[in-house]
Scaffold this motif. Structure first.
Motif, PDB file in Angstrom:
ATOM      1  N   TYR A  41       0.720  -1.323   0.008  1.00 10.44           N
ATOM      2  CA  TYR A  41       0.081  -0.272  -0.026  1.00 10.44           C
ATOM      3  C   TYR A  41       0.773   1.364   0.064  1.00 10.44           C
ATOM      4  N   CYS A  42       2.111   1.098   0.276  1.00 17.94           N
ATOM      5  CA  CYS A  42       2.945   2.330   0.331  1.00 17.94           C
ATOM      6  C   CYS A  42       4.083   2.097  -0.763  1.00 17.94           C
ATOM      7  N   CYS A  43       3.919   1.385  -1.645  1.00 17.85           N
ATOM      8  CA  CYS A  43       5.034   1.029  -2.799  1.00 17.85           C
ATOM      9  C   CYS A  43       5.604   2.152  -3.263  1.00 17.85           C
ATOM     10  N   GLY A  50       7.998   2.447  -7.685  1.00 18.60           N
ATOM     11  CA  GLY A  50       6.515   2.425  -7.138  1.00 18.60           C
ATOM     12  C   GLY A  50       5.536   1.433  -7.331  1.00 18.60           C
ATOM     13  N   LYS A  51       6.392   0.279  -7.700  1.00 12.15           N
ATOM     14  CA  LYS A  51       5.406  -1.070  -7.960  1.00 12.15           C
ATOM     15  C   LYS A  51       5.315  -1.996  -6.736  1.00 12.15           C
ATOM     16  N   LYS A  56       8.096 -12.424  -0.629  1.00 15.76           N
ATOM     17  CA  LYS A  56       8.852 -13.419  -1.265  1.00 15.76           C
ATOM     18  C   LYS A  56       9.595 -12.945  -2.586  1.00 15.76           C
ATOM     19  N   GLN A  57       9.218 -11.914  -3.207  1.00 17.51           N
ATOM     20  CA  GLN A  57       9.889 -10.917  -4.229  1.00 17.51           C
ATOM     21  C   GLN A  57      11.099 -10.360  -3.912  1.00 17.51           C
TER      22      GLN A  57
END
Length: 69
Positions: A41-43, A50-51, A56-57
């Protein structure tokens, strides 16, 4: 606050080792949830592109094993 212990080794170059205490480990689930929330939500504040991402990633499989134990 007793969340982390710090051990200093009398070596050159200096070496310092940090470990989580039982109290610190008790916070792990909360910290994981906060990290997941931020990455979703704050990417825009967390990642340059910004994604959104998942734990896990972003973390190694070794780190994920430690967090899930």
């Amino acid at each position: 606050d007793g969340l982390v212990t710090r051990k200093i080794y009398p070596e050159t170059p200096p070496r310092v080792e940090y470990t989580m205490t039982e109290k610190g480990n008790a916070l792990a689930p909360i910290l994981i949830q906060m990290a997941e929330f931020s990455m979703k939500y704050c990417c825009g504040d967390v990642f340059a592109d910004g994604k959104p991402r998942t734990l896990k990633q972003t973390l190694s499989s070794k780190t994920l094993k430690v967090l899930n134990s």
